[in-house]
Write an enzyme that holds these catalytic residues in place. Structure first.
Site, PDB file in Angstrom:
ATOM      1  N   ARG A 167       0.517  -1.217   0.012  1.00  0.00           N
ATOM      2  CA  ARG A 167       0.082  -0.169  -0.106  1.00  0.00           C
ATOM      3  C   ARG A 167       0.190   1.219   0.148  1.00  0.00           C
ATOM      4  NH1 ARG A 167      -2.526  -3.519   2.038  1.00  0.00           N
ATOM      5  NH2 ARG A 167      -1.562  -4.109   2.637  1.00  0.00           N
ATOM      6  N   THR A 168       2.096   1.110   1.156  1.00  0.00           N
ATOM      7  CA  THR A 168       2.754   2.534   1.228  1.00  0.00           C
ATOM      8  C   THR A 168       3.313   2.933   0.047  1.00  0.00           C
ATOM      9  OG1 THR A 168       2.698   2.001   2.852  1.00  0.00           O
ATOM     10  CG2 THR A 168       4.329   3.911   2.033  1.00  0.00           C
ATOM     11  N   LYS A 188      28.596  -4.760  -3.823  1.00  0.00           N
ATOM     12  CA  LYS A 188      29.947  -4.290  -3.850  1.00  0.00           C
ATOM     13  C   LYS A 188      30.460  -4.311  -2.140  1.00  0.00           C
ATOM     14  CE  LYS A 188      28.628  -3.217  -8.408  1.00  0.00           C
ATOM     15  NZ  LYS A 188      29.566  -1.930  -9.114  1.00  0.00           N
ATOM     16  N   ARG A 234      11.293   3.365   2.498  1.00  0.00           N
ATOM     17  CA  ARG A 234      11.124   2.392   3.824  1.00  0.00           C
ATOM     18  C   ARG A 234      11.930   1.672   4.363  1.00  0.00           C
ATOM     19  NH1 ARG A 234       6.033  -1.466   4.746  1.00  0.00           N
ATOM     20  NH2 ARG A 234       4.303   0.921   5.286  1.00  0.00           N
ATOM     21  N   HIS A 291       5.358   6.037  11.281  1.00  0.00           N
ATOM     22  CA  HIS A 291       5.125   5.726  10.117  1.00  0.00           C
ATOM     23  C   HIS A 291       4.222   6.949   9.577  1.00  0.00           C
ATOM     24  CE1 HIS A 291       4.041   4.653   6.364  1.00  0.00           C
ATOM     25  NE2 HIS A 291       3.468   3.116   6.911  1.00  0.00           N
TER      26      HIS A 291
HETATM   27  C1  NCD Z   1       2.076  -1.380   8.616  1.00  0.00           C
HETATM   28  C2  NCD Z   1       3.156  -0.457   7.933  1.00  0.00           C
HETATM   29  O1  NCD Z   1       3.815  -0.950   7.648  1.00  0.00           O
HETATM   30  O2  NCD Z   1       3.473  -0.496   9.260  1.00  0.00           O
HETATM   31  N1  NCD Z   1       1.332  -1.048   6.779  1.00  0.00           N
HETATM   32  C3  NCD Z   1       0.781  -0.476   5.923  1.00  0.00           C
HETATM   33  O3  NCD Z   1       1.837   0.295   5.694  1.00  0.00           O
HETATM   34  N2  NCD Z   1       0.019   0.042   5.469  1.00  0.00           N
HETATM   35  C4  NCD Z   1       1.206  -2.161   9.445  1.00  0.00           C
HETATM   36  C5  NCD Z   1       1.987  -3.242   9.032  1.00  0.00           C
HETATM   37  O4  NCD Z   1       2.996  -3.845   8.509  1.00  0.00           O
HETATM   38  O5  NCD Z   1       1.069  -3.983  10.202  1.00  0.00           O
END
Ligand code: NCD
Length: 366
Positions: free
Chosen positions: A82-83, A111, A132, A165
């Site tokens: 999703r993100t 490397k 991320r 997040h």
């Molecule tokens: C969450 C995350 O990655 O922290 N998911 C997301 O970004 N929608 C929640 C999760 O992984 O449980």
């Protein structure tokens, strides 16, 4: 020690925020503490306007020109659906070409290049890095290091280990705005004196200790005096002390609870989360009894008729698929809201949110 070399988490929050903002505006987007009430309201309005503008062909074309001269890098070396996809779609809405690295085994890290150098390399080719990463603090450390480079570009945190997040928390707040104020006109006008969260009870349920979405959302909710938060989790997975201390500092009413069926009737919103067992050392969470921490069909009669059921997803058994077609299931809306909120955030970072506002008011009546 140079600030770029220091562990930023040891600095006072105000100082950390100052290092991430420029001229009182977001530059790097790393911590939920960077958002005050005025900024949250502003971004929710920009998200709302963007989705309306995008609905018409001419509007979509206008949005598409806003950042067509910039490029984004999605550096996602931790799994994401999703993100990643909503950031990608948000870039497309704003006409910003983007590229991604999702697997460091295909980069020069094989490397022996350090992750730090990789980020520095990315900063030479792109105008924003959306990241991320599995380690807490890495995004913030890199933002501070980028600050010392001749070419410094914004870094947006799309999930940093167990820590934060913030863009998920912003889409969660936006979802709650839409639930607590169903009138579009009201959301667009958004009276700054009106606190939509006053008197609302919101329960967080599940793995609150290791869930970064809950941590970030709790930080944002300190901007809403009068909200009441319930943390519903087994002892081993309860929310950590630092968040509780932060809520107390802001005088936000909160309680620890250990049984969802017992409290669900009081809730205006329930925020379910999965067990984050990827952080287990030896499968220890497998033996935790989660039966009192699941939204099951047998407790439906206790739910308020306008309860907002939320989940950042992915889900496991804590959220019964029985609720999927219930109008109270807002987890589907969260995803789409995320795309608009991320577009609003990127527009803000590049200072084109004013153009969205002007376009909206010159084409629509309210
Ligand atoms: C969450 C995350 O990655 O922290 N998911 C997301 O970004 N929608 C929640 C999760 O992984 O449980």
């Amino acid at each position: 020690m140079d600030v770029a070399e220091e562990d930023p988490t040891n600095l006072p929050t105000k100082r950390r925020v100052r290092l991430l903002n420029r001229d009182d505006r977001l530059f790097h987007v790393i911590l939920a503490q960077q958002f005050d009430r005025e900024l949250i309201d502003h971004l929710c309005r920009i998200a709302e306007m963007t989705r309306i503008i995008a609905d018409a062909r001419a509007g979509a074309r206008f949005l598409n020109t806003l950042l067509s001269h910039k490029r984004a890098m999605l550096y996602f070396i931790q799994p994401s659906t999703r993100t990643f996809l909503s950031f990608s779609a948000a870039c497309q809405v704003l006409g910003m070409p983007h590229n991604d690295v999702r697997d460091s085994s295909t980069s020069s890290e094989v490397k022996g290049e350090t992750e730090e150098d990789t980020v520095r390399v990315l900063s030479q080719y792109f105008d924003v890095i959306i990241m991320r990463h599995p380690s807490e603090g890495f995004a913030e450390t890199m933002a501070n290091k980028l600050n010392t480079m001749r070419r410094c570009i914004p870094l947006i945190n799309g999930g940093s280990g167990k820590d934060q997040h913030p863009t998920q928390a912003m889409l969660d707040i936006y979802t709650l705005y839409r639930c607590f104020s169903p009138s579009l006109a009201e959301r667009i006008r958004l009276d700054p004196e009106r606190n939509l969260f006053d008197g609302k009870t919101i329960a967080f349920v599940g793995d609150l200790k290791r869930g970064r979405t809950v941590r970030s959302l709790a930080y944002l909710l300190t901007r809403y005096p009068g909200v009441r938060l319930l943390f519903v989790a087994p002892e081993e997975l309860q929310i950590s002390e630092d968040i509780l201390a932060h809520l107390s500092r802001y005088d936000i009413e909160h309680e620890l609870k250990f049984d969802l069926p017992e409290v669900i009737g009081e809730c205006d919103a329930v925020y379910m989360t999965r067990v984050q067992d990827e952080h287990d050392k030896a499968g220890e969470s497998g033996s935790i009894d989660l039966s009192r921490f699941s939204l099951t069909r047998d407790i439906e009669s206790r739910l308020k008729p306008d309860l907002a059921i939320m989940h950042p997803l992915p889900r496991r058994t804590e959220l019964d698929t029985y609720y999927d077609s219930d109008p109270r299931a807002k987890y589907w809306d969260q995803m789409r809201n995320g795309m608009w909120m991320r577009a609003a955030l990127i527009a803000h970072v590049f200072n084109v949110d004013g153009a969205i506002l002007d376009h909206y008011f010159s084409h629509y009546n309210y």
